[in-house]
Design a protein around this motif. Structure first.
Motif, PDB file in Angstrom:
ATOM      1  N   TYR A  43       0.723  -1.343  -0.027  1.00  0.00           N
ATOM      2  CA  TYR A  43      -0.006   0.139  -0.097  1.00  0.00           C
ATOM      3  C   TYR A  43       0.828   1.229   0.120  1.00  0.00           C
ATOM      4  CZ  TYR A  43      -3.977  -3.074   1.100  1.00  0.00           C
ATOM      5  OH  TYR A  43      -5.110  -3.871   1.032  1.00  0.00           O
ATOM      6  N   PHE A  44       2.094   1.117  -0.355  1.00  0.00           N
ATOM      7  CA  PHE A  44       2.972   2.083  -0.112  1.00  0.00           C
ATOM      8  C   PHE A  44       2.595   3.697  -0.957  1.00  0.00           C
ATOM      9  CE2 PHE A  44       6.801   4.398  -2.070  1.00  0.00           C
ATOM     10  CZ  PHE A  44       7.465   4.885  -0.840  1.00  0.00           C
ATOM     11  N   GLU A  45       1.980   3.132  -2.053  1.00  0.00           N
ATOM     12  CA  GLU A  45       1.672   4.346  -3.182  1.00  0.00           C
ATOM     13  C   GLU A  45       0.573   4.982  -2.630  1.00  0.00           C
ATOM     14  OE1 GLU A  45       3.760   5.505  -5.422  1.00  0.00           O
ATOM     15  OE2 GLU A  45       4.423   3.650  -6.680  1.00  0.00           O
ATOM     16  N   LEU A  46      -0.485   4.528  -1.819  1.00  0.00           N
ATOM     17  CA  LEU A  46      -1.732   4.910  -1.451  1.00  0.00           C
ATOM     18  C   LEU A  46      -1.970   5.685  -0.150  1.00  0.00           C
ATOM     19  CD1 LEU A  46      -3.933   1.730  -2.812  1.00  0.00           C
ATOM     20  CD2 LEU A  46      -3.592   4.082  -3.818  1.00  0.00           C
ATOM     21  N   SER A  47      -0.929   6.739  -0.048  1.00  0.00           N
ATOM     22  CA  SER A  47      -1.068   7.551   1.137  1.00  0.00           C
ATOM     23  C   SER A  47      -2.180   8.621   0.563  1.00  0.00           C
ATOM     24  CB  SER A  47       0.302   8.281   1.135  1.00  0.00           C
ATOM     25  OG  SER A  47       0.190   9.286   2.171  1.00  0.00           O
ATOM     26  N   HIS A  48      -2.875   8.877   1.575  1.00  0.00           N
ATOM     27  CA  HIS A  48      -3.826   9.975   1.586  1.00  0.00           C
ATOM     28  C   HIS A  48      -3.251  11.296   1.424  1.00  0.00           C
ATOM     29  CE1 HIS A  48      -7.107   6.897   3.098  1.00  0.00           C
ATOM     30  NE2 HIS A  48      -6.442   6.556   1.953  1.00  0.00           N
ATOM     31  N   GLN A  49      -2.010  11.450   1.925  1.00  0.00           N
ATOM     32  CA  GLN A  49      -1.414  12.830   1.808  1.00  0.00           C
ATOM     33  C   GLN A  49      -0.464  12.848   0.751  1.00  0.00           C
ATOM     34  OE1 GLN A  49      -2.394  14.442   4.384  1.00  0.00           O
ATOM     35  NE2 GLN A  49      -3.591  12.482   5.007  1.00  0.00           N
ATOM     36  N   LYS A  50      -0.014  13.793   0.433  1.00  0.00           N
ATOM     37  CA  LYS A  50       0.834  14.134  -0.649  1.00  0.00           C
ATOM     38  C   LYS A  50       2.231  13.550  -0.659  1.00  0.00           C
ATOM     39  CE  LYS A  50      -1.407  18.685  -2.033  1.00  0.00           C
ATOM     40  NZ  LYS A  50      -1.313  19.916  -2.335  1.00  0.00           N
ATOM     41  N   ASP A  51       2.897  13.711   0.576  1.00  0.00           N
ATOM     42  CA  ASP A  51       3.834  13.221   0.927  1.00  0.00           C
ATOM     43  C   ASP A  51       3.846  11.633   1.380  1.00  0.00           C
ATOM     44  OD1 ASP A  51       5.472  15.591   0.460  1.00  0.00           O
ATOM     45  OD2 ASP A  51       5.043  16.181   2.174  1.00  0.00           O
ATOM     46  N   LYS A  52       4.335  10.658   0.694  1.00  0.00           N
ATOM     47  CA  LYS A  52       4.412   9.182   1.211  1.00  0.00           C
ATOM     48  C   LYS A  52       5.279   9.142   2.230  1.00  0.00           C
ATOM     49  CE  LYS A  52       3.407   7.563  -3.554  1.00  0.00           C
ATOM     50  NZ  LYS A  52       3.407   8.810  -4.180  1.00  0.00           N
ATOM     51  N   PRO A  53       5.105   8.127   3.128  1.00  0.00           N
ATOM     52  CA  PRO A  53       6.189   7.663   4.172  1.00  0.00           C
ATOM     53  C   PRO A  53       7.065   6.776   3.532  1.00  0.00           C
ATOM     54  CG  PRO A  53       3.546   7.278   4.810  1.00  0.00           C
ATOM     55  CD  PRO A  53       3.550   7.746   3.240  1.00  0.00           C
ATOM     56  N   LEU A  54       8.125   6.827   4.003  1.00  0.00           N
ATOM     57  CA  LEU A  54       9.338   6.071   3.670  1.00  0.00           C
ATOM     58  C   LEU A  54       9.322   4.681   4.207  1.00  0.00           C
ATOM     59  CD1 LEU A  54      12.382   8.548   3.767  1.00  0.00           C
ATOM     60  CD2 LEU A  54      11.204   7.521   1.682  1.00  0.00           C
ATOM     61  N   PRO A  55       9.719   3.837   3.597  1.00  0.00           N
ATOM     62  CA  PRO A  55       9.626   2.552   4.159  1.00  0.00           C
ATOM     63  C   PRO A  55      10.677   2.336   5.279  1.00  0.00           C
ATOM     64  CG  PRO A  55      10.549   2.221   1.825  1.00  0.00           C
ATOM     65  CD  PRO A  55       9.953   3.602   2.076  1.00  0.00           C
ATOM     66  N   ALA A  56      10.655   1.134   5.876  1.00  0.00           N
ATOM     67  CA  ALA A  56      11.675   0.754   6.703  1.00  0.00           C
ATOM     68  C   ALA A  56      12.783   0.515   6.167  1.00  0.00           C
ATOM     69  CB  ALA A  56      11.118  -0.411   7.804  1.00  0.00           C
ATOM     70  N   LYS A  57      12.887   0.029   4.709  1.00  0.00           N
ATOM     71  CA  LYS A  57      13.910  -0.489   3.859  1.00  0.00           C
ATOM     72  C   LYS A  57      14.686   0.689   3.814  1.00  0.00           C
ATOM     73  CE  LYS A  57      16.451  -2.869   1.276  1.00  0.00           C
ATOM     74  NZ  LYS A  57      17.225  -4.029   1.411  1.00  0.00           N
ATOM     75  N   TYR A  58      14.417   2.117   3.868  1.00  0.00           N
ATOM     76  CA  TYR A  58      15.077   3.101   3.572  1.00  0.00           C
ATOM     77  C   TYR A  58      16.306   3.244   4.500  1.00  0.00           C
ATOM     78  CZ  TYR A  58      16.167   8.123   3.516  1.00  0.00           C
ATOM     79  OH  TYR A  58      16.853   9.389   3.371  1.00  0.00           O
ATOM     80  N   TRP A  59      15.906   2.992   5.845  1.00  0.00           N
ATOM     81  CA  TRP A  59      17.027   3.105   7.017  1.00  0.00           C
ATOM     82  C   TRP A  59      17.850   1.747   7.230  1.00  0.00           C
ATOM     83  CZ3 TRP A  59      12.114   5.089   7.428  1.00  0.00           C
ATOM     84  CH2 TRP A  59      12.005   6.521   7.542  1.00  0.00           C
ATOM     85  N   ASP A  60      17.620   0.690   6.037  1.00  0.00           N
ATOM     86  CA  ASP A  60      18.397  -0.554   6.181  1.00  0.00           C
ATOM     87  C   ASP A  60      19.709  -0.439   5.304  1.00  0.00           C
ATOM     88  OD1 ASP A  60      19.170  -3.189   6.126  1.00  0.00           O
ATOM     89  OD2 ASP A  60      18.035  -3.762   4.251  1.00  0.00           O
ATOM     90  N   LYS A  61      20.785  -0.256   6.017  1.00  0.00           N
ATOM     91  CA  LYS A  61      22.033   0.316   5.547  1.00  0.00           C
ATOM     92  C   LYS A  61      22.889  -1.239   5.119  1.00  0.00           C
ATOM     93  CE  LYS A  61      20.707   4.452   5.102  1.00  0.00           C
ATOM     94  NZ  LYS A  61      20.071   4.801   3.871  1.00  0.00           N
ATOM     95  N   ASP A  62      22.359  -2.166   5.830  1.00  0.00           N
ATOM     96  CA  ASP A  62      23.183  -3.245   5.964  1.00  0.00           C
ATOM     97  C   ASP A  62      22.524  -4.664   5.184  1.00  0.00           C
ATOM     98  OD1 ASP A  62      25.374  -2.777   7.725  1.00  0.00           O
ATOM     99  OD2 ASP A  62      23.474  -1.882   8.774  1.00  0.00           O
ATOM    100  N   GLY A  63      21.385  -4.241   4.516  1.00  0.00           N
ATOM    101  CA  GLY A  63      20.746  -5.258   3.732  1.00  0.00           C
ATOM    102  C   GLY A  63      19.888  -6.362   4.371  1.00  0.00           C
ATOM    103  N   TYR A  64      19.471  -6.203   5.446  1.00  0.00           N
ATOM    104  CA  TYR A  64      18.691  -7.192   6.196  1.00  0.00           C
ATOM    105  C   TYR A  64      17.164  -6.995   5.879  1.00  0.00           C
ATOM    106  CZ  TYR A  64      22.961  -8.660   8.595  1.00  0.00           C
ATOM    107  OH  TYR A  64      24.192  -9.084   9.057  1.00  0.00           O
ATOM    108  N   ILE A  65      16.589  -6.095   5.362  1.00  0.00           N
ATOM    109  CA  ILE A  65      15.248  -5.847   4.964  1.00  0.00           C
ATOM    110  C   ILE A  65      15.164  -6.295   3.363  1.00  0.00           C
ATOM    111  CG2 ILE A  65      13.304  -4.485   4.892  1.00  0.00           C
ATOM    112  CD1 ILE A  65      14.346  -2.985   7.506  1.00  0.00           C
ATOM    113  N   LEU A  66      14.280  -7.277   3.327  1.00  0.00           N
ATOM    114  CA  LEU A  66      13.655  -7.502   1.975  1.00  0.00           C
ATOM    115  C   LEU A  66      12.514  -6.542   1.704  1.00  0.00           C
ATOM    116  CD1 LEU A  66      14.587 -10.428   3.398  1.00  0.00           C
ATOM    117  CD2 LEU A  66      14.738 -11.076   1.004  1.00  0.00           C
ATOM    118  N   TRP A  67      12.486  -5.533   0.845  1.00  0.00           N
ATOM    119  CA  TRP A  67      11.377  -4.906   0.631  1.00  0.00           C
ATOM    120  C   TRP A  67      10.433  -5.438  -0.602  1.00  0.00           C
ATOM    121  CZ3 TRP A  67      10.308  -0.939  -3.412  1.00  0.00           C
ATOM    122  CH2 TRP A  67       9.298  -0.212  -3.154  1.00  0.00           C
ATOM    123  N   CYS A  68       9.319  -5.803  -0.449  1.00  0.00           N
ATOM    124  CA  CYS A  68       8.351  -6.208  -1.376  1.00  0.00           C
ATOM    125  C   CYS A  68       7.027  -5.375  -1.666  1.00  0.00           C
ATOM    126  CB  CYS A  68       7.853  -7.442  -0.907  1.00  0.00           C
ATOM    127  SG  CYS A  68       9.088  -8.929  -0.383  1.00  0.00           S
TER     128      CYS A  68
END
Length: 469
Positions: free
Chosen positions: A280-305
């Protein structure tokens, strides 16, 4: 305080004091500018400020209206915080999506009305791509996904300040397909997986099929129980986590930036793979979308689907995954089990994104969806018992309702008899804590008629059943 913020604050004061009641129509932009002796730009910024903060919402071709900002603070969480793995095949009911359901049933499955989808633009794109790429249909597709699609998606998300290299992306058949591949290549049958509670019924069905056990981590309007999640990781009770973070289905909430950062930190601290279901990432009711947790994953442990299913066209069946440090396992498993994704569909979506039509569609549907959710909430507030609780999502397609003491298993059975499809709370957990809850879809315009029926008529039937129970 700027001029437009000062103007917006006057409206906030009037809304809080109920001088402007819920549902009130606000002056048109030009009228507001004349009344307040400000420019159209200032008037537009004031309304934009109010809209972004949930005070008002826009109804296309109708104007701006005062939103219902009532906050839900008492949705039930798990009464038991036991971290004992449970088998979803034995505890979770099989009462979720019914592919054999016939007739108009807009409230059950989470999806947008076809009337809100860009059918004409998609059809033109498909015809254009088919003429140009007919030869590609006679060979197997690239296992990782068409380079043009991966580049298009990389560019699209970069515009929303979420940057990644197209070489890091793998195209799949859907978000759920991405989740399946991640689970199969990182865990084994009988392994325990940490999941949100309540959890989307489709994920519970998938985990049942894959013979994985689950530990439910409580989620409320305040977010996920990070202490329980860390305890699972620290005591090695789970092999992975499967978490939704933005516009969670069914609660509709998004985890805060701080919680998403904490999830990324926990993944690194315990070297724990986390599969982030972000459909549902794209379906924000606001103009600015929240970033996913993956954004803060600098070591690659999150698989973003994620996928296009909820935004564009579920029938096209196209999704993707950023597997991070698990790229080789994910890509290898995907290559061996699916042999790639339909080339024509990939080329069509790449063209649709690069042409600007995808961005245009999202910008068009966002305020419509925001308006529909407010309309559904307002209708339910007026027609449900006074003790009913209604979620206030900032994105996504669904509302989570609670009528304390009601048996929504019985309600769902009675609703089906009168042609109304809902999702009972018991679909979303292996526990019994949500049996007085239900989920409804808000993706259909209330007054849109199909075969002489409408979502509003179905809501009336549902409210009548609830009042009679």
């Amino acid at each position: 305080m700027t001029l437009y913020e000062s103007l917006a604050q006057r409206f906030i004061d009037d809304i809080v004091s109920e001088r402007l009641p819920i549902g009130s129509r606000l002056p048109a932009l030009r009228q507001l500018a004349q009344q307040q002796s400000v420019s159209l730009t200032t008037a537009g910024k004031a309304y934009g400020y109010l809209e972004d903060r949930g005070w008002i919402y826009a109804r296309p071709q109708a104007g701006y209206f005062v939103a219902n900002r009532s906050e839900i603070t008492e949705f039930p969480a798990l009464s038991s915080h036991s971290l004992t793995p449970r088998d979803p095949s034995q505890f979770a009911p099989t009462q979720g999506y019914d592919s054999g359901l016939t007739g108009f049933a807009p409230l059950g499955t989470s999806l947008l009305s076809p009337a809100l989808l860009p059918e004409a633009d998609l059809t033109r794109t498909l015809k254009r791509v088919t003429r140009r790429a007919s030869q590609s249909m006679f060979s197997y597709p690239e296992s990782q996904g068409l380079s043009s699609l991966r580049q298009a998606l990389s560019g699209h998300f970069r515009e929303h300040h979420f940057s990644f290299n197209a070489r890091e992306l793998v195209i799949t058949n859907s978000c759920l397909d991405s989740v399946r591949i991640a689970l199969e290549c990182l865990t084994q049958p009988d392994d325990a997986i940490a999941v949100c509670s309540p959890c989307f019924s489709g994920l519970l069905d998938l985990l049942t099929t894959l013979k994985r056990k689950i530990i439910e981590i409580p989620v409320t309007h305040e977010g996920i129980d990070l202490a329980a999640l860390e305890k699972c990781f620290a005591k090695q009770k789970v092999s992975a986590a499967l978490l939704s973070t933005t516009h969670l289905n069914p609660l509709g909430i998004s985890l805060s930036t701080q919680q998403k950062q904490a999830i990324a930190a926990l993944a690194y601290k315990y070297r724990m793979p986390i599969i982030e279901d972000d459909v549902y990432f794209e379906l924000s009711h606001q103009k600015d979308k929240p970033l996913p947790a993956k954004y803060w994953d600098k070591d690659g442990y999150i698989l973003w689907c994620s996928s296009i299913s909820k935004v564009l066209a579920p029938g096209l069946r196209l999704g993707w995954c950023l597997p991070g440090r698990y790229f080789d396992q994910f890509y290898g498993h995907h290559s061996y089990t699916s042999m790639g994704v339909n080339s024509l569909v990939q080329a069509c979506i790449a063209e649709f994104i690069l042409s600007g039509d995808y961005h245009k569609h999202i910008n068009k549907v966002r305020p419509i969806l925001q308006s529909q959710v407010h309309q559904y909430r307002q209708f339910l507030t007026e027609h449900l018992p006074a003790n009913a609780q209604i979620s206030a999502p900032q994105g996504g397609l669904v509302l989570w309702l609670r009528v304390p003491g009601m048996d929504t298993n019985q309600l769902a059975d009675e609703a089906r008899k009168v042609g109304v499809d809902i999702r009972r709370g018991s679909c979303f957990s292996t526990h019994q804590d949500y049996n007085d809850c239900l989920r409804i879809n808000c993706g259909w315009p209330l007054e849109q008629t199909v075969d002489g029926d409408s979502a509003q008529v179905q809501l009336k039937r549902l409210c009548k059943l609830i009042s009679e129970c």
